[in-house]
Design a protein around this motif. Sequence first.
Motif, PDB file in Angstrom:
ATOM      1  N   SER A 124      58.119 -64.073 -17.532  1.00 36.06           N
ATOM      2  CA  SER A 124      58.363 -63.179 -18.661  1.00 36.06           C
ATOM      3  C   SER A 124      57.766 -61.802 -18.393  1.00 36.06           C
ATOM      4  O   SER A 124      56.677 -61.672 -17.842  1.00 36.06           O
ATOM      5  CB  SER A 124      57.735 -63.752 -19.929  1.00 36.06           C
ATOM      6  OG  SER A 124      57.897 -62.851 -21.000  1.00 36.06           O
ATOM      7  N   THR A 125      58.475 -60.776 -18.808  1.00 37.30           N
ATOM      8  CA  THR A 125      57.950 -59.412 -18.717  1.00 37.30           C
ATOM      9  C   THR A 125      57.524 -58.907 -20.092  1.00 37.30           C
ATOM     10  O   THR A 125      56.965 -57.826 -20.207  1.00 37.30           O
ATOM     11  CB  THR A 125      59.013 -58.460 -18.133  1.00 37.30           C
ATOM     12  OG1 THR A 125      60.171 -58.501 -18.948  1.00 37.30           O
ATOM     13  CG2 THR A 125      59.344 -58.850 -16.696  1.00 37.30           C
ATOM     14  N   ALA A 126      57.783 -59.682 -21.139  1.00 37.37           N
ATOM     15  CA  ALA A 126      57.401 -59.303 -22.501  1.00 37.37           C
ATOM     16  C   ALA A 126      55.974 -59.750 -22.779  1.00 37.37           C
ATOM     17  O   ALA A 126      55.437 -60.639 -22.107  1.00 37.37           O
ATOM     18  CB  ALA A 126      58.361 -59.948 -23.493  1.00 37.37           C
ATOM     19  N   PRO A 127      55.334 -59.139 -23.780  1.00 36.15           N
ATOM     20  CA  PRO A 127      53.986 -59.580 -24.145  1.00 36.15           C
ATOM     21  C   PRO A 127      54.001 -61.040 -24.585  1.00 36.15           C
ATOM     22  O   PRO A 127      54.997 -61.523 -25.141  1.00 36.15           O
ATOM     23  CB  PRO A 127      53.608 -58.675 -25.318  1.00 36.15           C
ATOM     24  CG  PRO A 127      54.547 -57.533 -25.261  1.00 36.15           C
ATOM     25  CD  PRO A 127      55.797 -58.025 -24.604  1.00 36.15           C
ATOM     26  N   PRO A 128      52.915 -61.759 -24.380  1.00 37.98           N
ATOM     27  CA  PRO A 128      52.857 -63.166 -24.780  1.00 37.98           C
ATOM     28  C   PRO A 128      52.772 -63.293 -26.301  1.00 37.98           C
ATOM     29  O   PRO A 128      52.384 -62.346 -26.993  1.00 37.98           O
ATOM     30  CB  PRO A 128      51.577 -63.672 -24.116  1.00 37.98           C
ATOM     31  CG  PRO A 128      50.721 -62.459 -23.999  1.00 37.98           C
ATOM     32  CD  PRO A 128      51.665 -61.314 -23.763  1.00 37.98           C
TER      33      PRO A 128
ATOM     34  N   HIS B 290      48.234 -71.123 -25.714  1.00 39.35           N
ATOM     35  CA  HIS B 290      48.961 -70.128 -24.934  1.00 39.35           C
ATOM     36  C   HIS B 290      49.083 -70.610 -23.496  1.00 39.35           C
ATOM     37  O   HIS B 290      48.102 -70.950 -22.856  1.00 39.35           O
ATOM     38  CB  HIS B 290      48.257 -68.777 -24.958  1.00 39.35           C
ATOM     39  CG  HIS B 290      48.872 -67.793 -24.009  1.00 39.35           C
ATOM     40  ND1 HIS B 290      50.117 -67.256 -24.228  1.00 39.35           N
ATOM     41  CD2 HIS B 290      48.438 -67.295 -22.832  1.00 39.35           C
ATOM     42  CE1 HIS B 290      50.413 -66.447 -23.222  1.00 39.35           C
ATOM     43  NE2 HIS B 290      49.419 -66.462 -22.363  1.00 39.35           N
TER      44      HIS B 290
ATOM     45  N   LYS C 107      51.251 -64.266 -29.901  1.00 38.13           N
ATOM     46  CA  LYS C 107      49.898 -64.350 -30.456  1.00 38.13           C
ATOM     47  C   LYS C 107      49.831 -65.632 -31.267  1.00 38.13           C
ATOM     48  O   LYS C 107      50.592 -65.814 -32.231  1.00 38.13           O
ATOM     49  CB  LYS C 107      49.605 -63.151 -31.341  1.00 38.13           C
ATOM     50  CG  LYS C 107      48.215 -63.190 -31.933  1.00 38.13           C
ATOM     51  CD  LYS C 107      47.963 -61.959 -32.799  1.00 38.13           C
ATOM     52  CE  LYS C 107      46.575 -62.049 -33.414  1.00 38.13           C
ATOM     53  NZ  LYS C 107      46.328 -60.914 -34.314  1.00 38.13           N
TER      54      LYS C 107
END
Length: 144
Positions: A14-18, A8, A20
Amino acid sequence: MSVEHSHHLPNPKSTAPPPKIEVVGTAEGAPAAPEGAVPMTILVTLPPGSDGAPPHRHSGPAFGYVLKGEIVFELEGDPERVVKAGESFWEPGFDVIHYQDGNHLDDAESQFVVTMFCAPGQPMLIPVSDEELEERKHLRAPRP
């Protein structure tokens, strides 16, 4: 997870979740791919009760992951084992016989994906003759 297996990277834009990302298997001590290897990824779907491929070998290492169900996996020198959905497996290829890759379930299909590093000009699966199986039976782990 150790730093060398961390996949990771923060994305400050980015404003989105990373994403998984999980390491599902490693192959410490795996042999190198043959010179000029051709990587090939296949999806194998085994009907309920399928025995899978007959005893064979690969011309290079192979790395797999069970997507659903359970498979019986056996390599020369190792006892057979059941690999379940979410688990990975690998085999060194080359001279090692792959005895089993059948469906462990009689009432559901099983499915796995495997990436093989095939030697140029060699088939993906190389069948092992009955005569060779007999000659090498002393190398097979005891049967359950």
